[in-house]
Design an enzyme around this catalytic site. Structure first.
Site, PDB file in Angstrom:
ATOM      1  N   SER A  63       0.819  -1.206   0.000  1.00 47.46           N
ATOM      2  CA  SER A  63       0.000   0.000   0.000  1.00 47.46           C
ATOM      3  C   SER A  63       0.858   1.263   0.000  1.00 47.46           C
ATOM      4  O   SER A  63       1.979   1.277   0.512  1.00 47.46           O
ATOM      5  CB  SER A  63      -0.915   0.026   1.221  1.00 47.46           C
TER       6      SER A  63
HETATM    7  N1  SAH Z   1      -0.487  -4.658   3.907  1.00 47.58           N
HETATM    8  C1  SAH Z   1       0.031  -5.143   2.675  1.00 47.58           C
HETATM    9  C2  SAH Z   1      -1.007  -5.068   1.595  1.00 47.58           C
HETATM   10  C3  SAH Z   1      -0.855  -6.137   0.609  1.00 47.58           C
HETATM   11  S1  SAH Z   1      -2.080  -6.182  -0.635  1.00 47.58           S
HETATM   12  C4  SAH Z   1       1.247  -4.350   2.271  1.00 47.58           C
HETATM   13  O1  SAH Z   1       1.268  -3.127   2.464  1.00 47.58           O
HETATM   14  O2  SAH Z   1       2.167  -4.937   1.720  1.00 47.58           O
HETATM   15  C5  SAH Z   1      -3.313  -7.193   0.094  1.00 47.58           C
HETATM   16  C6  SAH Z   1      -2.906  -8.561   0.525  1.00 47.58           C
HETATM   17  O3  SAH Z   1      -4.098  -9.222   0.959  1.00 47.58           O
HETATM   18  C7  SAH Z   1      -2.331  -9.441  -0.585  1.00 47.58           C
HETATM   19  O4  SAH Z   1      -1.104  -9.949  -0.170  1.00 47.58           O
HETATM   20  C8  SAH Z   1      -3.359 -10.555  -0.773  1.00 47.58           C
HETATM   21  O5  SAH Z   1      -2.803 -11.807  -1.114  1.00 47.58           O
HETATM   22  C9  SAH Z   1      -3.997 -10.587   0.602  1.00 47.58           C
HETATM   23  N2  SAH Z   1      -5.337 -11.181   0.642  1.00 47.58           N
HETATM   24  C10 SAH Z   1      -6.342 -11.092  -0.269  1.00 47.58           C
HETATM   25  N3  SAH Z   1      -7.422 -11.783   0.134  1.00 47.58           N
HETATM   26  C11 SAH Z   1      -7.105 -12.320   1.344  1.00 47.58           C
HETATM   27  C12 SAH Z   1      -7.816 -13.130   2.271  1.00 47.58           C
HETATM   28  N4  SAH Z   1      -9.061 -13.536   2.054  1.00 47.58           N
HETATM   29  N5  SAH Z   1      -7.171 -13.496   3.416  1.00 47.58           N
HETATM   30  C13 SAH Z   1      -5.901 -13.091   3.669  1.00 47.58           C
HETATM   31  N6  SAH Z   1      -5.184 -12.334   2.824  1.00 47.58           N
HETATM   32  C14 SAH Z   1      -5.775 -11.941   1.677  1.00 47.58           C
END
Ligand code: SAH
Length: 216
Positions: A63
């Site tokens: 993000s």
């Molecule tokens: N906080 C992270 C954001 C990553 S993007 C950062 O700043 O790096 C969102 C993440 O949510 C991705 O890695 C994706 O694989 C994960 N995600 C999507 N659906 C999910 C679910 N149902 N349970 C757990 N993780 C999930």
């Protein structure tokens, strides 16, 4: 040094966070300290401190710094809080949380991303305060509930009931809702059996998915 990441980090905090509306000193301090570039594949290091999300592989993104700061500030954390993060991704938001509170549970549905995040968080010394789980975070993580704060870093179509159920009394759920368009970041605050809902800002996140939607 060829790339002065420390200077870039200071500028990120001043211009992207302080000059907007981030006033929580613990958030600002954490983000000035954590080497955000190390959570990215090396080819993206130079973009680590940009005012934008950055790719981390598998179609996912780390993000934008401002969004990380906003979500953390909106969670109104106290040191002794037990926190659940849904969507470990790069692990950067996890590190910000682990700088502020004693215990973070983080859930990621994509095993490869979870593994990489765990490695860097271990290397940087955050592992003792972080519990890693590979699972569908739409169901929260019941075993360690209730939580004083739950942060969801992927957009839900609607608020997953398990997440509000796993909030402690007074607990806050910060979650982007809406897919694919018109996403809004909400804060839901539990007061007994009442759930107060506030709209914080418009946002763009990758979707919260189920296991079947993850291509392996
Ligand atoms: N906080 C992270 C954001 C990553 S993007 C950062 O700043 O790096 C969102 C993440 O949510 C991705 O890695 C994706 O694989 C994960 N995600 C999507 N659906 C999910 C679910 N149902 N349970 C757990 N993780 C999930």
């Amino acid at each position: 040094m060829l790339w002065d990441f420390e200077k870039r980090r200071k500028e990120m905090v001043e211009y992207q966070l302080r000059l907007r509306d981030i006033i929580d000193e613990r958030v600002l301090r954490a983000m000035e300290k954590i080497p955000r570039h190390l959570f990215l594949p090396v080819e993206f290091w130079l973009r680590a401190y940009d005012d934008a999300p950055v790719p981390i592989g598998e179609g996912q993104t780390m993000s934008q710094p401002y969004m990380v700061a906003c979500m953390t500030q909106a969670s109104l954390l106290k040191k002794e809080d037990r926190v659940l993060e849904v969507g470990t991704g790069s692990g950067y938001q996890t590190a910000v949380l682990a700088e502020i509170v004693d215990k973070v549970h983080t859930v990621e549905i994509r095993p490869h991303l979870a593994k990489r995040a765990r490695e860097i968080l271990e290397e940087l010394g955050y592992a003792p305060r972080v519990a890693f789980h590979v699972a569908n975070g739409q169901y929260g993580y019941e075993e360690a509930a209730p939580y004083n704060a739950i942060l969801v870093t992927a957009a839900a179509q609607s608020i997953p009931p398990a997440l509000t159920e796993q909030l402690a009394d007074g607990g806050r759920l910060v979650i982007p809702v809406g897919w694919p368009e018109h996403q809004i970041l909400y804060r839901i605050t539990r007061q007994g059996d009442d759930f107060r809902r506030e709209q914080l800002l418009g946002c763009i996140f990758v979707p919260l998915v189920s296991k079947e939607e993850v291509k392996s």
